[in-house]
Scaffold this motif. Sequence first.
Motif, PDB file in Angstrom:
ATOM      1  N   ASP A  22       0.517  -0.809   0.272  1.00  0.00           N
ATOM      2  CA  ASP A  22      -0.015  -0.191  -0.082  1.00  0.00           C
ATOM      3  C   ASP A  22       0.759   1.294  -0.081  1.00  0.00           C
ATOM      4  O   ASP A  22       1.738   1.070   0.896  1.00  0.00           O
ATOM      5  N   SER A  25      -3.410   6.711  -1.244  1.00  0.00           N
ATOM      6  CA  SER A  25      -3.038   5.416  -1.455  1.00  0.00           C
ATOM      7  C   SER A  25      -3.328   4.687  -2.659  1.00  0.00           C
ATOM      8  O   SER A  25      -4.873   5.310  -3.301  1.00  0.00           O
ATOM      9  N   LYS A  80      -2.569   1.033  -3.982  1.00  0.00           N
ATOM     10  CA  LYS A  80      -1.877  -0.451  -4.006  1.00  0.00           C
ATOM     11  C   LYS A  80      -1.549  -1.545  -5.193  1.00  0.00           C
ATOM     12  O   LYS A  80      -1.497  -0.479  -6.304  1.00  0.00           O
TER      13      LYS A  80
END
Length: 73
Positions: free
Chosen positions: A30, A38, A40
């Motif tokens: 992350d 954020s 991923k």
Amino acid sequence: LYVDRETSKRQAMQVAEKIRLELEKPYVVDKVDAAGVSTKIKHHCSASIGLSLFKGEMSTMSDILRHADSAMY
């Protein structure tokens, strides 16, 4: 308990392969940027593992590491 060289080699290679397979499994990281957003990221890893069999005091640590390093290539 006495274990012959071939048995030791086979067992060491089995352990090394288990480690290699676990390390190659993808995982998610992350990533957070400066704005707090954020993202991923799916990451993959690989490993090279070298094995060196030795018997107690017959080898120095330097010798063992040199042989294991050579085994990777």
